[in-house]
Enzyme design. Sequence first.
Site, short mmCIF file in Angstrom:
data_model
loop_
_atom_site.label_atom_id
_atom_site.label_comp_id
_atom_site.label_asym_id
_atom_site.label_seq_id
_atom_site.Cartn_x
_atom_site.Cartn_y
_atom_site.Cartn_z
N TYR A 56 0.85 -1.19 0.00
CA TYR A 56 0.00 0.00 0.00
C TYR A 56 0.89 1.24 0.00
O TYR A 56 1.76 1.39 0.85
CB TYR A 56 -0.89 -0.04 1.24
CG TYR A 56 -2.04 0.95 1.32
CD1 TYR A 56 -2.24 1.94 0.38
CD2 TYR A 56 -2.94 0.88 2.37
CE1 TYR A 56 -3.31 2.83 0.47
CE2 TYR A 56 -4.01 1.76 2.48
CZ TYR A 56 -4.19 2.74 1.52
OH TYR A 56 -5.25 3.62 1.62
N CYS A 57 0.68 2.13 -0.97
CA CYS A 57 1.38 3.43 -1.05
C CYS A 57 2.89 3.22 -1.11
O CYS A 57 3.38 2.49 -1.96
CB CYS A 57 0.95 4.30 0.14
SG CYS A 57 1.53 6.02 0.05
N ILE A 58 3.65 3.81 -0.20
CA ILE A 58 5.12 3.69 -0.25
C ILE A 58 5.56 2.25 -0.06
O ILE A 58 6.60 1.83 -0.57
CB ILE A 58 5.78 4.61 0.81
CG1 ILE A 58 7.29 4.63 0.63
CG2 ILE A 58 5.39 4.20 2.21
CD1 ILE A 58 7.99 5.60 1.57
N GLY B 125 3.99 -0.21 -1.39
CA GLY B 125 3.87 -0.75 -2.73
C GLY B 125 5.09 -0.43 -3.56
O GLY B 125 5.61 -1.29 -4.31
#
Length: 629
Positions: free
Chosen positions: A347-349, A351
């Site tokens: 998720y987000c960073i 990812g």
Amino acid sequence: MATEEPADLRDVETLNANLAKVEELSQRLVAAMAARKPSDKGLEGPGQDLYAKAASAYMSEMMANPARIIEHQVGYWGKALKHFVEANHALASMTPGAFPGAIPGAEAGAAGPSGAPADPGPKDRRFSNPLWDTHPYFNFIKQQYQLSAEAIETSVRELEVEGRDKQRLEFFARQIIDMMSPANFLATNPEALEKAVATNGQSLVQGLENLVRDIEANDGELLVSLSDRDAFTVGENLAATEGSVVYRNSMFELIQYAPATEKVRARPLILFPPWINKFYVLDLKPRNSLIRWIVEQGYTLFVVSWVNPDPSYRDVGLETYVEDGFLEAIRVVREITGEEQVNATGYCIAGTTLALSLALLKQRGEAPVASATFFTTLTDFSDKGEVGVFLTDDFVDAIEREVTEKGILQSFFMSRTFSYLRSNDLIYQPAIRSYMLGEAPPAFDLLYWNGDSTNLPARMAVQYLRGLCQGNRFAEGGFDLAGTSLALGDVDLPVFAVACETDHIAAWPSSYVGVATMGSKDKTFVLSQSGHIAGIVNPPSKNKYGHYTGDAPGGSRKGRAGQGGGLTPEEWKAGAEFHEGSWWGRWEEWLRARSGDEVPARQPGSADYPVLCPAPGTYVVAKPRKEAP
């Protein structure tokens, strides 16, 4: 026989008592603000060169096209003067001495005695109180503000400034405009004035108490409380899905969740949340918990809970997050379950870093991950979206100086930065309700989580900002990590990516371009409605936000411009199909096809990895030291 004091006398006494409280609180306020530690001034706003460019462009326009400048000014003056005359007529017809709240019909939203000038602009919820429309004084202030805001926006929009500087000028001009809204000041906010009079100043006392509390809680810095801090307890009414910590090192705790079904899919799923925030955004209340939902679909789920770094983590870089975080978690999950491969989600960073980890595994010839899911993930930073206004050298240089001195990038700076991307929603409106109206923050689980942020290690923060955000080396030229040059094309396993339509942190077109650049032949891209959090935390039971599906992203990086055979993000969306409701079910169907047959449900832990403590563990609630030991 004692006589009761007149009501107006009691009101005066109450008012005087409240004014005395204000004086006491003011002294506390001064003491609280004195606790503020100095930080790099470059973190407070854009460098002077941006304003110099704006001034130079404006002067050049004056010299080259003075008629255009004069036309703008005269147009603004004309509108302002016309509105002043209309407001003057309305004010002159008011009952002498009438207080704004006493205007006949104002409480019902009707027009004042003679009616305020018509408001031609679109409705703005900052001005939802009826007095902004019915009372000539407040209507005048509102419309003059709107006229001025329009004039400033037009001037900035038409400045001859190129590229990213233009985007930054428009963003910071809007910040100044929003800050100067009359709703943000007591003397020009009718709702706050009405309440102050109605409560004999008690609302202002309570508001000042709220202000002092927030400043004291943040060591002299002002960060508005968005949620009632006493309404939630992590592990009780948040992050309450049953599970156990089965592994711990200096970087993370690994949580394995208890099964909710008799059988589960053979291949386990490991979820990496961003370490900029805490993992329980995916496990808030039961009805919107993605973690609980995944378990209920019949999966063995592991979730990483990252440590909240203190200054002793100064030298921890992305290599450590990859080796001791991602790869170590994958190794432990395989050993606990006895499976050769896992499915992984970032998720987000997280990812972004999952993609780096997968590229590193590819270079090493290892394949412990069968498929990868990316939530709101940027891997190509050629277009940084709205957050890009804070990723230029003036800010990043200041961040580098700050973390070099302190050892960490404190959570305060990140919280404030992300809040300014939605300043009216996350700064000014909460401040008005808390400080001017004296209201307690709401009991809102998502906002509680939003205020429970984490620090970043110094080295990792600089690597991420310089090498990925600014240099875009993962997508262009290779990103050096653990002695290996990693390329986005190295990510070649099946991929499912979810981006969010109004995401102000990870712009969906950039997310799409990154997926298009990956080397995978099996790609699925989903565009969810809403933003960075609400578009992901979107359970099927709510049937709130829909999503788009379309062709698999493909082509070279040039494909984003319509070359090399790839669809641009805009072309992809134009041809995409819209679906009502959450994307969760679509993802689960994709995941199920890559998770093997069913096996008996697994309880947390194993002989080699005994349960250490119940979920949500210790790292998620620990308060890091402010100074290195």
